[in-house]
Design an enzyme around this catalytic site. Structure first.
Site, short mmCIF file in Angstrom:
data_model
loop_
_atom_site.label_atom_id
_atom_site.label_comp_id
_atom_site.label_asym_id
_atom_site.label_seq_id
_atom_site.Cartn_x
_atom_site.Cartn_y
_atom_site.Cartn_z
N MET A 1 85.59 111.73 21.44
CA MET A 1 86.70 112.63 21.76
C MET A 1 86.35 113.47 22.99
O MET A 1 87.00 114.49 23.24
CB MET A 1 87.04 113.52 20.56
CG MET A 1 87.49 112.68 19.36
SD MET A 1 88.55 113.57 18.21
CE MET A 1 87.46 114.88 17.68
N HIS B 1 76.31 112.17 22.09
CA HIS B 1 77.15 111.07 22.60
C HIS B 1 76.33 110.17 23.55
O HIS B 1 76.42 108.95 23.49
CB HIS B 1 78.34 111.61 23.39
CG HIS B 1 79.31 112.43 22.59
ND1 HIS B 1 79.50 113.77 22.83
CD2 HIS B 1 80.16 112.11 21.58
CE1 HIS B 1 80.44 114.23 22.01
NE2 HIS B 1 80.84 113.26 21.23
P1 AMP Z 1 83.22 112.85 18.51
O1 AMP Z 1 83.40 112.97 19.99
O2 AMP Z 1 82.81 114.12 17.85
O3 AMP Z 1 84.37 112.15 17.85
O4 AMP Z 1 81.98 111.88 18.30
C1 AMP Z 1 81.93 110.61 18.88
C2 AMP Z 1 80.74 109.86 18.32
O5 AMP Z 1 79.55 110.60 18.61
C3 AMP Z 1 80.79 109.70 16.80
O6 AMP Z 1 80.32 108.40 16.47
C4 AMP Z 1 79.85 110.77 16.32
O7 AMP Z 1 79.26 110.47 15.08
C5 AMP Z 1 78.81 110.76 17.43
N1 AMP Z 1 78.07 112.02 17.44
C6 AMP Z 1 78.58 113.28 17.50
N2 AMP Z 1 77.58 114.20 17.44
C7 AMP Z 1 76.42 113.50 17.36
C8 AMP Z 1 75.05 113.86 17.25
N3 AMP Z 1 74.66 115.13 17.22
N4 AMP Z 1 74.13 112.88 17.18
C9 AMP Z 1 74.51 111.57 17.19
N5 AMP Z 1 75.80 111.16 17.28
C10 AMP Z 1 76.73 112.10 17.36
#
Ligand code: AMP
Length: 281
Positions: free
Chosen positions: A30, A37
């Site tokens: 997102m 990320h």
């Molecule tokens: P988001 O932008 O929050 O929807 O996250 C996108 C992807 O990044 C998802 O697969 C999340 O699980 C992963 N993600 C977010 N925060 C972390 C983190 N601290 N460590 C590893 N992966 C993450």
């Protein structure tokens, strides 16, 4: 690096790539990217010919009183970070182009979605599964990387891929943390300096539960109590849930006999943070 805004163009380019025999790796996000990320991109990069990152704040996974409009966005910065990770394409659609007016077909996972975040955020995983299925159809990936930070989401996506026969390998990316242990999240930006300091109680409670478990405690009420006490002692921290569930079925457990996912969500004001760990007997 190409920036693609049109879903139709994304799909056409992806199908052309597949026809020419290239493999596609995919990291859905997102946006408002952080090192968590980027770690997923680094996992995907050597496993594919073409790396696609999507940046889309998906409206259908936000509840009516959630932070859709306030969700942090900074496309220029994200673009630079992706370029630095040798991403080949950013798929950056407008919400109006992703969902047809009157769209009426949804992907609903019915077994793993009712607990943890699914209980606190009704309809959230329906929005997640639907958008991820759509993104899979548009990006045509051979592999897609999801973070363990969103442990329930990851397991639901794996189930969706299995049950709907998506020909996609799902790769799990470990949780990336700040130096002091706070799990990286785009939502950390909302925290005041005081809340940022207090937010360390999530990690502290997970460390404590791991230690108690290593010392032989298997009883979930007792393990949960240790965590709750540590969090309740912090001013402004409001527990949404602390759950111990079977790591595969996400069914609640009373004693840690098999691989157990310990997941928690804690609110600081209107900011809700999640974290988790796995206890393996
Ligand atoms: P988001 O932008 O929050 O929807 O996250 C996108 C992807 O990044 C998802 O697969 C999340 O699980 C992963 N993600 C977010 N925060 C972390 C983190 N601290 N460590 C590893 N992966 C993450």
């Amino acid at each position: 690096m190409q920036i693609i805004k049109s879903p139709e163009e994304m799909q056409r380019l992806a199908l052309d790539l597949k026809r020419s025999g290239q493999t596609i790796g995919f990291v859905p996000t997102m946006g408002f990217l952080h090192d968590g990320h980027l770690s997923l991109m680094r996992l995907a990069r050597p496993k594919c010919d073409v790396l696609v990152v999507s940046i889309f704040v998906n409206p259908t996974q936000f509840g009516p009183n959630e932070d859709l409009d306030a969700y942090p966005r900074d496309f220029e910065r994200d673009e630079q970070l992706c370029a630095d990770e040798s991403v080949d394409m950013i798929f950056y659609p407008e919400p109006g182009n992703m969902y047809a007016a009157g769209a009426s077909v949804w992907v609903d996972e019915e077994s793993l979605s009712g607990v943890l975040c699914g209980e606190s955020r009704p309809g959230h995983f329906r929005g997640v599964c639907t958008v991820v299925a759509k993104l899979f159809n548009l990006v045509q990936p051979d592999l897609a990387v999801f973070g363990e930070k969103d442990a329930q989401q990851l397991r639901i996506i794996e189930r969706m891929v299995r049950d709907l026969n998506f020909p996609i390998e799902i790769v799990r990316g470990p949780i990336l943390r700040e130096a002091d242990g706070l799990a990286m999240s785009s939502r950390n930006k909302y925290l005041s300096a005081e809340q940022r300091k207090n937010a360390l109680c999530l990690r502290r409670s997970l460390d404590a539960v791991c230690l108690n478990f290593e010392q032989g405690e298997k009883n979930v009420s007792s393990l949960r109590k240790t965590m709750a006490e540590l969090i309740d002692a912090v001013s402004g921290a409001e527990i949404d849930y602390i759950s111990f569930v079977d790591d595969a079925s996400l069914e609640p457990v009373e004693s840690v006999q098999f691989s157990t996912l310990v997941a928690l969500a804690v609110k600081f004001g209107s900011t809700r943070l999640i974290d988790n760990t796995i206890l393996v007997p």
